[in-house]
Design a protein around this motif. Structure first.
Motif, short mmCIF file in Angstrom:
data_model
loop_
_atom_site.label_atom_id
_atom_site.label_comp_id
_atom_site.label_asym_id
_atom_site.label_seq_id
_atom_site.Cartn_x
_atom_site.Cartn_y
_atom_site.Cartn_z
N THR A 219 0.82 -1.21 0.00
CA THR A 219 0.00 0.00 0.00
C THR A 219 0.85 1.27 0.00
O THR A 219 0.36 2.34 -0.32
CB THR A 219 -0.94 0.05 1.24
OG1 THR A 219 -0.13 -0.02 2.41
CG2 THR A 219 -1.91 -1.10 1.23
N GLU A 220 2.12 1.14 0.39
CA GLU A 220 2.95 2.33 0.50
C GLU A 220 4.42 1.93 0.49
O GLU A 220 4.79 0.86 0.99
CB GLU A 220 2.62 3.05 1.82
CG GLU A 220 3.08 4.48 1.90
CD GLU A 220 2.71 5.11 3.26
OE1 GLU A 220 1.70 4.71 3.86
OE2 GLU A 220 3.46 6.00 3.70
N GLU B 118 -0.25 -1.81 12.42
CA GLU B 118 -1.25 -0.83 12.85
C GLU B 118 -2.63 -1.20 12.31
O GLU B 118 -2.75 -1.90 11.31
CB GLU B 118 -0.84 0.58 12.37
CG GLU B 118 -0.59 0.60 10.88
CD GLU B 118 0.14 1.84 10.38
OE1 GLU B 118 -0.41 2.92 10.53
OE2 GLU B 118 1.25 1.69 9.84
N MET B 119 -3.65 -0.73 13.00
CA MET B 119 -5.02 -0.94 12.55
C MET B 119 -5.48 0.29 11.81
O MET B 119 -5.34 1.41 12.29
CB MET B 119 -5.94 -1.14 13.76
CG MET B 119 -5.93 -2.52 14.35
SD MET B 119 -6.55 -3.74 13.19
CE MET B 119 -8.25 -3.82 13.67
N ASN B 120 -6.06 0.09 10.62
CA ASN B 120 -6.67 1.20 9.90
C ASN B 120 -8.09 0.76 9.57
O ASN B 120 -8.30 -0.04 8.66
CB ASN B 120 -5.86 1.49 8.63
CG ASN B 120 -6.40 2.69 7.88
OD1 ASN B 120 -7.25 3.41 8.40
ND2 ASN B 120 -5.93 2.88 6.66
N GLY B 121 -9.06 1.29 10.34
CA GLY B 121 -10.40 0.72 10.25
C GLY B 121 -10.33 -0.72 10.72
O GLY B 121 -9.86 -0.97 11.83
N ASP B 122 -10.75 -1.66 9.87
CA ASP B 122 -10.62 -3.05 10.30
C ASP B 122 -9.50 -3.76 9.53
O ASP B 122 -9.44 -4.97 9.48
CB ASP B 122 -11.96 -3.79 10.15
CG ASP B 122 -12.49 -3.72 8.73
OD1 ASP B 122 -11.83 -3.07 7.88
OD2 ASP B 122 -13.54 -4.33 8.47
N GLN B 123 -8.63 -2.96 8.92
CA GLN B 123 -7.53 -3.56 8.16
C GLN B 123 -6.20 -3.44 8.92
O GLN B 123 -5.90 -2.39 9.49
CB GLN B 123 -7.40 -2.85 6.81
CG GLN B 123 -6.49 -3.57 5.85
CD GLN B 123 -6.52 -2.95 4.47
OE1 GLN B 123 -6.49 -1.74 4.32
NE2 GLN B 123 -6.61 -3.80 3.45
N ILE B 125 -2.26 -3.13 8.83
CA ILE B 125 -1.20 -2.70 7.92
C ILE B 125 0.14 -2.95 8.58
O ILE B 125 0.39 -2.48 9.69
CB ILE B 125 -1.34 -1.21 7.55
CG1 ILE B 125 -2.73 -0.94 6.98
CG2 ILE B 125 -0.25 -0.80 6.56
CD1 ILE B 125 -2.97 0.50 6.61
N LYS B 138 4.71 -0.70 3.29
CA LYS B 138 3.53 -1.03 4.07
C LYS B 138 2.75 -2.03 3.25
O LYS B 138 2.62 -1.89 2.02
CB LYS B 138 2.71 0.22 4.37
CG LYS B 138 3.39 1.09 5.39
CD LYS B 138 2.46 2.11 6.02
CE LYS B 138 3.24 2.88 7.08
NZ LYS B 138 2.40 3.87 7.75
N VAL B 140 -0.53 -5.18 3.13
CA VAL B 140 -1.75 -5.72 3.72
C VAL B 140 -2.02 -7.11 3.16
O VAL B 140 -1.52 -7.47 2.10
CB VAL B 140 -2.97 -4.82 3.42
CG1 VAL B 140 -2.81 -3.46 4.08
CG2 VAL B 140 -3.17 -4.66 1.92
#
Lengths: 256, 337
Positions: A219-220, B118-123, B125, B138, B140
């Motif tokens: 993603t990055e 880390e959590m981003n919403g329910d995803q 990362i 990063k 997923v």
């Protein structure tokens, strides 16, 4: 024995690889055969010398990856196959394993598939075990030595804790570490042979499979934070004086 | 979030990053530890003490030696029946194979060598190094469970609480081994650089002590290695005083001065100790990439222009054969040893 060495092409390890505009760049550094995969080719050639047979170098990559295959041919591999397809850049490791497994099955009658321990680019070191799992054949990981006898293969597995002797029935997948022996340099004859070699290209439709859907995605991209430390040189009249000052500095940092 | 944490061990010796993984899992929700092996009661007990809410145990003689196939099948069956959201592993040679195979079984993926989650919403990362740590990505995983292996010393290790205990939940064992472990010999130089708090490393410079006279009858190459061994003996002494491990540059390893298992960087490994002391290492790119995340870097080199000084907080331009023993003595005095 029919042996396959799986290889990949990566930027040279001296390359200054950076993230730029959400892309990976490495300037004008050359693309080379993944250094760990040179050990895989070396291990395959050693087995060919010990047992007779052929070595096929197999690579997933763009057209430019032919150069990595030519390196394997110049080292002494008998043939090379490039798997290339517009759908391939998005592959994750399980996808790569499914593609390699399909190619290994298409080649047919394979006794041993040898991988390097990991690649310098993604570096996850997963594909070897995943290829074994997809094919349902034994995995002998991190081999420092390989011995084949009576349809079985025995390896010395090199781990942090020590060396294990592990065996399995062929066909099997083996990953090798540096103790397998320094990769041989391409010979003059080898380089000539490789430059003339016809390297077949297989697409996914040649393999009779659909592009595997990627489960893992990026993603990055980021460059690691640049350290703002400036070196402080410690000087003194004698080594003892330098040591005393340095020890005080280190203790003051409270890292011990 | 329901997290499984695989407790990795070799003959009962537990990888400390397993506990760091429990700590990480607890920040996200409930944690079930997973313990596989033969005669693993002590590991189960420790998993409760380190904070596991539940421990799944496959204790069977067929699991005595780690073998990827039966371990993966046992894990995959357990994950299929329990549906965790996340499975965490401490990264080791074993868990790399285990997670890789289970991910095939479960149609999911593995995020390896992660240094942050880390959590981003329910995803979820994850951050991980690529290109030998020259770049970070990063990443997923859209499969379920998400599988991730953590690098040692990046996540806080929980304190064990001896008052916590529980009973392990038995797990069905899948005995589909395809390999046979025939023997084992302990490494002549067992070294765990990943978990080391202090690393003292040597490079090509360790063989560069002209005042040392090698025993008669050695050829040039043997004399070089003999000199290097004297150099590494000094480095080892310093490492011992600091309770640390001995590392090496690729030049030292390729020169045959010390086994490959000690190599830091590129074809070796990325390390993150609190203190890294580089002795006689000029600082090739791959070595710097392997050690630059150390909290404090000290470099000792004869050459004031050596690139290693650009990464260091403290530098000494000098002869390691004089500075390292002096440093050992000074630390002994200060640390009261």
């Amino acid at each position: 024995m029919k042996i396959i060495a799986c290889i990949k092409q990566v930027p040279d390890s001296e390359a200054k690889v950076k993230a730029e505009d959400a892309k990976i760049t490495w300037g004008d550094a050359p693309l080379v055969i993944n250094p760990f995969d040179e050990y895989a080719v070396e291990g395959a050639l050693q087995q060919k010398e010990a047992q007779g047979g052929t070595v096929t170098a197999l690579c997933i990559g763009p057209e430019s990856a032919r150069d990595a295959l030519k390196h394997a041919l110049a080292m002494g591999a008998d043939e090379a196959i490039l798997i290339t397809d517009a759908a391939l850049p998005k592959l994750d490791t399980v996808g790569a394993a499914r593609v390699l497994a399909a190619a290994i099955q298409k080649i047919g009658g394979v006794d041993m598939v040898i991988f390097g321990r990991q690649t310098l680019d993604n570096g996850s070191g997963l594909t070897t075990a995943q290829t074994a799992r997809v094919l349902g054949i034994p995995l002998l990981g991190l081999a420092g030595q390989i011995k084949v006898q009576d349809g079985s293969v025995t390896v010395e597995r090199v781990t942090e804790e020590g060396r294990q002797t592990v065996s399995a029935k062929l066909p099997a997948i083996v990953s090798v570490v540096q103790s397998i022996g320094e990769p041989r340099y391409p010979s003059f004859m080898g380089i000539r042979k490789a430059s003339k070699a016809n390297i077949p290209v297989w697409t996914l439709s040649d393999l009779g499979i659909e592009a595997p859907a990627a489960v893992v995605a990026r993603t990055e991209l980021m460059n690691p934070p640049v350290k703002d430390t400036i070196v402080e040189m410690i000087t003194g009249e004698t080594p003892e004086a330098i040591a005393e000052t340095l020890v005080e500095k280190i203790l003051a940092e409270k890292v011990l | 979030m329901k997290t499984f944490v695989y407790i990795d061990h070799f003959k009962g010796e537990i990888q400390p990053a397993s506990w760091e993984a429990i700590g990480l899992g607890k920040t996200l929700g409930s944690v079930s530890a997973i313990v596989f092996g033969s005669g693993v009661d002590a590991i189960t007990k420790a998993a409760f003490e380190y904070g596991a809410d539940e421990v799944f145990v496959a204790d069977d003689t067929s699991l005595e030696d780690f073998r990827a196939e039966p371990y993966a099948s046992t894990l995959s069956a357990l994950a299929s029946s329990q549906s965790p959201d996340l499975i965490l592993f401490p990264i080791t040679a074993r868990t790399r194979e285990l997670a890789a195979m289970s991910a095939v079984d479960l149609n999911t993926g593995v995020l390896t060598d992660i240094s942050a989650l880390e959590m981003n919403g329910d995803q979820l990362i994850a951050t991980r190094p690529i290109y030998e740590g020259k770049v970070l990505e990063k990443t997923v995983c859209s499969g379920k469970p998400v599988m991730a292996s953590i690098r040692p010393r990046f996540f806080p290790k929980p304190e064990p609480d001896g008052s916590k205990s529980g009973t392990g939940t038995k797990v069905d064992v899948k005995a589909d081994a395809l390999t046979t472990v025939e023997g084992y010999s302990a490494s002549e130089s067992a070294v765990n650089l990943g978990d080391a708090g202090v690393i003292v490393s040597g490079g090509r410079g360790v063989s560069n002590n002209p005042s040392l006279q090698p025993p008669a009858g050695m050829d040039e190459r043997q004399a070089e290695i003999w000199r290097a061994h004297q150099g590494f003996a000094l480095i080892t002494e310093l490492a011992n005083v600091l309770g640390g491990a001995v590392g090496a540059s690729r030049a030292a390893v390729d020169g045959g001065y010390i086994p490959y298992s000690h190599q830091v960087g590129q074809t070796g490994k990325v390390v993150t100790p609190d203190l890294y002391i580089a002795c006689g290492i000029s600082g090739a790119v791959q070595h710097l990439v392997g050690m630059r995340n150390a909290k404090l870097i000290v470099a000792i080199n004869k050459d004031a222009d050596a690139p290693v000084f650009k990464q260091a907080r403290y530098g000494v331009v000098g002869d390691l054969f004089q500075v390292v023993p002096a440093l050992t003595e000074a630390f002994k005095k200060k640390l009261g040893k």
